[in-house]
Write a protein that holds these residues in place. Structure first.
Motif, short mmCIF file in Angstrom:
data_model
loop_
_atom_site.label_atom_id
_atom_site.label_comp_id
_atom_site.label_asym_id
_atom_site.label_seq_id
_atom_site.Cartn_x
_atom_site.Cartn_y
_atom_site.Cartn_z
N GLU A 1 47.76 34.73 41.17
CA GLU A 1 46.95 35.89 40.78
C GLU A 1 46.51 35.84 39.32
OE1 GLU A 1 50.88 36.34 39.36
OE2 GLU A 1 50.14 35.67 41.29
N THR A 2 46.97 34.84 38.55
CA THR A 2 46.62 34.79 37.12
C THR A 2 45.20 34.24 36.93
OG1 THR A 2 47.61 32.62 36.95
CG2 THR A 2 49.03 34.48 36.38
N SER A 3 44.63 34.55 35.76
CA SER A 3 43.20 34.26 35.58
C SER A 3 42.89 32.76 35.64
CB SER A 3 42.70 34.87 34.27
OG SER A 3 43.48 34.38 33.21
N LEU A 4 43.84 31.91 35.18
CA LEU A 4 43.55 30.47 35.21
C LEU A 4 43.44 29.96 36.65
CD1 LEU A 4 43.20 28.14 33.05
CD2 LEU A 4 45.47 27.40 33.76
N LEU A 5 44.04 30.67 37.58
CA LEU A 5 43.98 30.26 38.98
C LEU A 5 42.88 30.97 39.76
CD1 LEU A 5 46.11 28.24 40.29
CD2 LEU A 5 46.79 29.17 38.12
N THR A 6 42.28 32.00 39.15
CA THR A 6 41.26 32.75 39.90
C THR A 6 39.84 32.57 39.35
OG1 THR A 6 41.73 34.71 38.56
CG2 THR A 6 42.84 34.57 40.69
#
Ligand code: NAD
Ligand code: 6OD
Length: 486
Positions: free
Chosen positions: A383-388
């Motif tokens: 759910e973190t921004s680097l993954l989304t």
């Protein structure tokens, strides 16, 4: 030293404008050239020229004549190959090897490929029964759509511009094209080549400028544009779609991605490492197909992270002209700020920085360039921004996984759907997993291997429609069915 001015190409003439903007070299921040921004009046003039040309000679000349001209354009690029390479490197800072082996040769090849394809493509024909027993014959013909707006990004400037131009011209359309404000160089050279190849005036027009409140917006809003083909960010696509809705213009969109690679326990380790190095760091991570999420089977995880780190640390951020450089800068200071913000957010969100994360240290004028270090993270949740969110830089996050079905679900749980790479020696698994992935392109045991006949495009936020081969010809032509009662 006189600074070069990139002019607009409208109705067969090169035209400057009242407003010039700077074109900056991302290697060292130096001024490369100045660019003539096309205002509303120039956009109107270019569209009018294209409208006039579209009812004139271009669509009327035979297909084989048009295709001959396309091949002449390809030859014209080849004849000025070194100038094209130099201009692409100046605007982007990319390695000589990349520009001379991928960008410019593919730019020429796009014209040859679509010229050959257009000459051999057929249309449908259906015989049907009728109550009187005589039947009817249906056949389809391809007509040009009219005037097409082509809007291109900065990451593979010539390759992505010509990928749209060549099929659109082959199908008899007239064009108003806008390259990215960051990369006007090869587009301007292409206008010269197109001019010299004998394309009638008004058939191809090139406008320089920005997007919102500038050339791009004026063009996409123009009521005499029949279709828009756009490659760029998903948010820009969404805005163009909103503007184009009023006139229900046809749209082809190649947008952003958050692409993943899966390295299964039975992968050829060396091939997977080499392929992942390419898919993460090529063009400094600025290819829409680049991998930003890497999922490695838990049995290989530690070894894979260590090896990728070791190789990433050997990447050479040198001047582009020599053979040694294999990692260039980002396109601009503005983009670097966005990428560094992504790195910092990943750290704030609890990511473990494996390598990179900052700006390389230089003792020469590269200090003023837009460089960042090749960067690897682990330890972040989905759910973190680097993954989304798409970063579009030289960075990946590596996560371990244990089960095939689990990694497929994880890979699909994104708002994007452009490309994926799978590394496995088990081809049954390769087939099985590929068809479950919610993306437009899957590579098994390779990455960015392109056959120009194949469908290319994305789903979800990654785009609308497919380009490539017949798919491009279908988008750039209006099919009309003719039904003849026999
Ligand atoms: P961008 O969307 O900022 O700009 C692309 C082009 O659109 C530029 O020419 C720009 O001037 C123009 N533009 C911007 N706003 C506009 C507006 N409101 N109206 C009309 N035109 C407008 O994209 P970028 O930063 O140049 O490129 C990077 C992005 O492109 C990344 O998201 C990347 O994933 C995506 N991309 C996708 C593909 C693909 O094939 N799917 C290929 C390359 C790049
Ligand atoms: O190879 C191509 O045809 C293509 N359209 C590549 C897109 C790359 C995105 O940056």
């Amino acid at each position: 030293m006189t600074i070069k001015i990139h002019k607009n190409y409208i109705a067969g003439e090169f035209i400057s404008s009242d407003h010039l903007f700077d074109n900056i070299n991302p290697i060292d921040g130096s001024l490369i050239s100045r660019v003539a921004e096309a205002d509303q009046a120039m956009v109107d003039k270019a569209v009018l020229a294209a409208v006039k040309a579209s009812s004139g000679e271009w669509s009327a000349i035979s297909l084989s004549e048009r295709c001959k001209i396309l091949r002449k354009i390809a030859d014209g690029i080849d004849a000025r190959f070194d100038e094209f390479v130099e201009a692409e490197i100046a605007d982007t800072g990319k390695p000589y090897k990349h520009a001379s082996k991928i960008d410019i040769p593919r730019g020429a090849e796009n014209f040859r490929f679509f010229s050959d394809l257009a000459k051999t493509v057929s249309t449908e024909c259906f015989e049907m029964d009728t109550p009187d027993g005589n039947g009817a014959l249906n056949y389809a013909i391809r007509k040009p759509m009219g005037v097409i707006a082509v809007i291109a990004p900065w990451n593979l400037p010539l390759l992505l511009l010509t990928w749209k131009l060549a099929p659109a011209l082959a199908m008899g359309n007239c064009i108003v094209a806008k390259p990215s404000e960051e990369t006007p160089g090869t587009a301007t050279l292409l206008a010269e080549v197109i001019h010299d190849a004998g394309v009638p005036s008004g058939v191809f027009n090139l406008l320089h400028g920005f997007g919102p409140n500038s050339t791009g917006e004026y063009l996409t809003k123009h009521e005499d544009i029949d279709a828009i083909t756009f490659t760029g960010e998903s948010a820009t696509g969404s805005e163009i779609m909103r503007v184009a809705a009023k006139d229900v213009k046809s749209l082809s969109f190649e947008l952003g991605g958050k692409n993943a690679a899966i390295i299964f326990e039975d992968a050829d380790f060396e091939a997977a490492i080499e392929g992942t190095m390419r898919s993460v760091f090529s063009n400094c991570g600025q290819v829409c197909l680049c991998t930003e999420r890497v999922y490695v089977h838990e049995s290989l995880f530690e070894k894979f992270v260590l090896e990728l780190k070791k190789r990433a640390e050997t990447l050479i951020e040198n001047w582009p002209e020599g053979q040694s450089m294999n990692l260039g800068p980002l396109i601009s200071q503005e983009h670097r700020k966005k990428v560094l913000d992504c790195f910092n957010r990943a750290i704030d969100e609890g990511g473990k920085l494996i390598t990179g994360g900052g700006v390389p240290k230089f003792s020469d004028t590269r200090k003023a360039g837009s460089w960042v270090e090749p960067t690897i993270f682990t330890g972040l949740g989905e759910e973190t921004s680097l993954l989304t969110d798409e970063v579009f830089g030289p960075v990946c996050h590596i996560s371990p996984f244990s089960a095939e079905n689990e990694v497929i679900d994880t890979l699909n749980s994104t708002k994007y759907g452009l490309a994926a790479a799978i590394w496995t020696k088990d081809l049954q698994r390769g087939h099985r997993v590929s068809r479950q992935l919610e993306v437009g392109v899957v590579w098994v045991n390779t990455w960015f291997l392109r056959d120009l006949r194949t469908p290319f495009g994305g789903i979800k936020l990654s785009g609308i429609g497919r380009e490539g081969g017949l798919h491009s010809l279908d988008f750039y032509s209006e099919l009309t069915n003719i039904c003849i009662k026999l």
